[in-house]
Enzyme design. Structure first.
Site, PDB file in Angstrom:
ATOM      1  CE1 TYR A 123     -38.025  61.205 -34.807  1.00 34.02           C
ATOM      2  CE2 TYR A 123     -40.373  60.956 -34.392  1.00 34.02           C
ATOM      3  CZ  TYR A 123     -39.076  60.475 -34.281  1.00 34.02           C
ATOM      4  OH  TYR A 123     -38.848  59.284 -33.661  1.00 34.02           O
ATOM      5  CE  LYS A 157     -37.402  58.271 -36.903  1.00 36.56           C
ATOM      6  NZ  LYS A 157     -36.243  57.373 -37.031  1.00 36.56           N
TER       7      LYS A 157
END
Length: 278
Positions: A174, A178
């Site tokens: 994640y 990002k």
């Protein structure tokens, strides 16, 4: 916000009730925009957990609630952002229904595949990167093509995260995705500036949506503390004393899409109550 009334907005990953995408859609419709809600439905997203995928009926309910509570018009389209043909169809649906695509919000994302890096399997890594980063690329590619062809400029807003600037345990995929969204934002802003298209990212800290509630449960159990103690500790780290709301993110997106932000591009704006400062 100046210049938003009548604009046509495509928002990916916005089919869940009380989700971030719905909050963003509500804000734009309050400004008199037309909104296209693009999300997986259960038939195309069966590989994902229940909390990760909207059902078609849930998407329809989101649209119905939006149309009842605000000006402008909302419609929904089924879209898997990992599929270039789906993304291209969503852009075309926006144009065919409303005449143009003026704003793209890349909101679709996976934030629930958590594990220590030594236990992370390849399929989970690929799923997170495909949705969060590849999906942002595909939607940007096709929205930008349409905006360039129309010749009226446009706004592209990518939902990154506090995890796009800081690391978090059990979230290597994640966080990597990002961080990638921010790098992608900065590069594409340079490319598209000559066409009058601004490209920016919004970086929320924790927002307790349905997915956010799942994250709270996961990390409180990981740390061996009660949910109440975990939330209290989180709030104590935030200078403004509370976690984020979908409306906070909607407000930031509306600003970046407005005429008031016409000279802002390539930025990664923190919307974190002061928790993230770089």
């Amino acid at each position: 916000m100046r210049g938003l009334t009548g604009k046509n907005v495509l928002i990916t990953g916005a089919g869940r009730q009380k989700g971030l995408g719905e909050g963003i859609a509500q804000r734009f419709m309050q400004e008199g925009c037309n909104v296209v809600i693009a999300d997986l439905d259960k038939t195309s997203g069966s590989q994902f957990p229940e909390h990760g995928v909207a059902t078609k009926s849930e998407m329809e309910l989101v649209v119905a609630n939006l149309n009842e509570s605000a000006t402008g018009k909302a419609i929904s389209v089924s879209c898997d952002v990992r599929s270039e043909s789906d993304v291209e169809s969503a852009v075309k649906a926006t144009i065919s229904n409303f005449g143009s695509i003026d704003v793209l919000i890349n909101n679709a994302g996976i934030g629930y595949l958590m594990s220590p890096v030594v236990e992370t399997n390849e399929s989970d890594w690929d799923a997170v990167l495909d949705v969060n980063l590849k999906g942002t690329f595909l939607a940007t590619k096709h929205a930008a093509r349409a905006m360039i062809a129309a010749g009226n400029g446009g706004r592209i807003i990518n939902i990154s995260s506090q995890g796009g600037k800081s690391g978090f345990p059990h979230a290597s995929a994640y966080v990597s995705s990002k961080h990638g969204v921010i790098g992608f934002t900065r590069s594409v802003a340079i490319e598209l500036g000559s066409h009058g298209i601004t490209v920016n990212a919004v970086c929320p800290n924790h927002v307790t949506t349905g997915l956010g509630s799942w994250q709270n449960d996961y990390f409180s159990k990981l740390l061996g503390v009660s949910l109440d103690d975990y939330m209290a500790a989180m709030k104590s780290r935030i200078p403004l004393g509370r976690t984020g709301l979908p409306s906070d993110i909607g407000n930031a997106c509306a600003f970046l899409a407005s005429e008031d932000a016409q000279y802002i591009t390539g930025e990664a704006m923190n919307v974190s109550g002061g928790e993230e400062t770089h």
